[in-house]
Design a protein around this motif. Structure first.
Motif: not given
Length: 551
Positions: A127, A428, A447, A449
């Motif tokens: 992330v 997200l 991912q 964020l």
């Protein structure tokens, strides 16, 4: 005569048994070798997924100067995130708007060590946390389909519906094109009477309670009922009673799904859920699953009956399907069917869109209204200024669509509320292909964020008073509210994927608060505990109790 050799059949039989034994041994050997190969293959694949690949991704970002908390085998940083979550929920805070350390403790902690952009891990999933507003604009402004909504766990999909919020690509564009007309200005004007009626019913209950000496109300619960009632009226109009029944069923389904979602928000639980996901426990006839299946079946049948009823009315009376949300959607489908390039929505798709509208329309607006009342109770001088403007513009009459737009003071108050307490604290996305963002090379499957809450409280962007309630910063409009021109104010998203219902939510909120201020003044109850918390949306962990005074 030749003598018979009685030993020959016996030798032949032994030879056959020997050959069969060799065959069976060979088959067993092949099975064991195949099994061994599968075990080695699976272990190797698992090792690549949970060890080698994360290390390579971490190195990839490290070479670009992007660090983060070290990856831990299988768990990533999940245990740290879980610790932050429980620490925040375990204790309230003083009556302050400096809430980042409580709501986004992971960002407040790690950004001090690694900077505004850093890499963290939820299990073996990378992330990339991006706290730079100019990069957020670049990402959310994507028109090439590089960034999209990540694949949701079934529990999340059951909670929020598989509608616009979670769709990607052509399917998202198709649904957006169908639903967008339902929130045009002419449709919103027709919804005002429903919003006013629902709010008036709530306020009548408050007046009776105050008259009987019960002046304390928990507005979080009051607004939960209010937003549910408004959604049912605006979505189903003349079929309000049937629609209310459908939304009551959806509320039960949402409650079941929410229990699973809270577990999924505990990172360690989520990682174990991923490991055991192939078991498909949601398909086994456990008690919760049986209840879930019954609710889904009843919702589908009720909505199907409602749609069939409207189709019959159309055939009998040659009129449109109605001007509520469902009718508008069906009218649009009627128009789309006349063209070759478009199609309507299936029954399942309509159900999912209704579910999405119910969750997004109720949950976010309910919490937005809750924090608006809390902040007005904390800052009575702004409560008085907003009330004076409302009485000047509307008098004692119910607000109308035209008069709501003239409530400038209320408008800047709500902008400041949503800046300090955004309904969704973080955005997200997932990269569907290798890409670059602000010069950062990001591999597919990462991912990304965006800590919206933290950026809204960034003193470099909004000034040293970023954690203070100062609606006047919006006096000259959103574009001039921040100290830094690169600041991004995205209460309802940004770019192509901005919330389709943002005007609906603001209209509903302005009407409700205007009607409350016409009739009541209020202060925080001594029992109020300030504990803003974010799971799926930002909410008041212990409710929002206020003391009402009838004007």
């Amino acid at each position: 005569m030749p003598q018979l050799n009685h030993q020959e059949p016996l030798r032949h039989k032994k030879r056959k048994l020997k050959d069969m034994g060799f065959f069976l041994f060979s088959v067993a050997e092949i099975i064991w070798l195949s099994f061994g190969y599968l075990v080695v293959f699976s272990v190797t694949k698992l090792a690549i997924a949970i060890w080698w690949k994360p290390l390579q991704i971490a190195k990839h970002f490290q070479t670009q100067g992007i660090a983060g908390p070290p990856y831990k085998l299988l768990y990533g940083n999940s245990r740290d995130l879980e610790k932050f979550m429980y620490e925040a929920a375990s204790k309230p805070m003083k009556h302050s708007h400096d809430i980042v350390a409580r709501v986004q403790h992971y960002y407040a902690h790690w950004s001090k060590i690694y900077g505004q952009t850093f890499l963290m891990w939820t299990g073996p999933t990378p992330v990339l946390v991006v706290g730079r507003s100019e990069l957020c604009k670049e990402m959310l402004g994507d028109k090439g389909g590089i960034y999209g909504k990540r694949k949701w766990d079934p529990a999340f999909k059951e909670l929020i519906g598989e509608g616009l919020v979670v769709l990607n690509g052509d399917k998202w564009a198709h649904h957006r094109r169908i639903i967008n007309p339902s929130f045009h200005t002419d449709k919103l004007k027709e919804m005002v009477c429903c919003m006013v009626e629902s709010t008036a019913n709530m306020l009548e209950t408050w007046e009776k309670a105050v008259k009987n000496g019960d002046k304390e109300v928990d507005v979080s619960q009051e607004f939960k009922a209010l937003t549910s009632d408004i959604i049912a009226r605006t979505a189903f109009g003349s079929s309000y009673v049937q629609g209310k029944h459908i939304f009551d069923l959806l509320a039960q389904q949402t409650s079941l799904a929410a229990q699973d979602v809270v577990k999924l928000l505990i990172p360690c639980y989520r990682n174990m859920r991923r490991i055991t996901s192939k078991v498909k426990l949601r398909f086994l006839p456990f008690k919760r699953n049986i209840i879930r299946w019954r609710l889904h079946r009843e919702i589908k049948n009720s909505l199907k009956q409602l749609i069939m009823s409207r189709k019959k009315d159309l055939a009998d009376n040659h009129r449109c399907y109605g001007n509520d949300l469902l009718g508008s959607m069906m009218n649009t489908l009627q128009e789309l069917k006349s063209t070759e390039d478009n199609r309507g929505l299936t029954m399942e798709e309509i159900i999912e869109e209704c579910k999405t509208f119910f969750f997004a329309g109720q949950e976010t607006t309910m919490n937005f209204l809750t924090f608006a009342i809390v902040l007005l109770a904390m800052h009575p001088e702004w409560q008085q200024r907003a009330r004076a403007e409302i009485l000047q513009v509307c008098g004692n009459d119910d607000p109308k669509f035209e008069t709501v737009n003239k409530l400038k003071t209320l408008g800047i108050i709500l902008n400041e509320v949503i800046r300090l307490y955004p309904p969704v604290a973080a955005a997200l996305r997932e990269t569907f292909k290798d890409t670059t963002l602000g010069g950062i090379s990001i591999p597919a499957g990462t991912q990304v964020l965006l800590p919206v809450l933290s950026m809204n409280h960034d003193t470099c962007l909004w000034g040293q008073d970023a954690n203070e309630f100062k609606p006047e910063r919006f006096n000259e409009g959103v574009s001039k509210a921040a100290k830094d021109d690169s600041a991004i104010f995205i209460p309802f998203g940004y770019g192509l994927r901005s919330c389709v219902g943002q005007n609906y939510a603001m209209l509903e909120s302005k009407l409700a608060i205007a009607m409350i201020l016409q009739r009541f003044s209020f202060l925080l109850s001594p029992g109020y505990i300030h504990a803003p918390t974010s799971y799926v949306t930002m909410y008041a962990q212990h409710g929002a109790q206020i003391i009402l005074h009838k004007l």
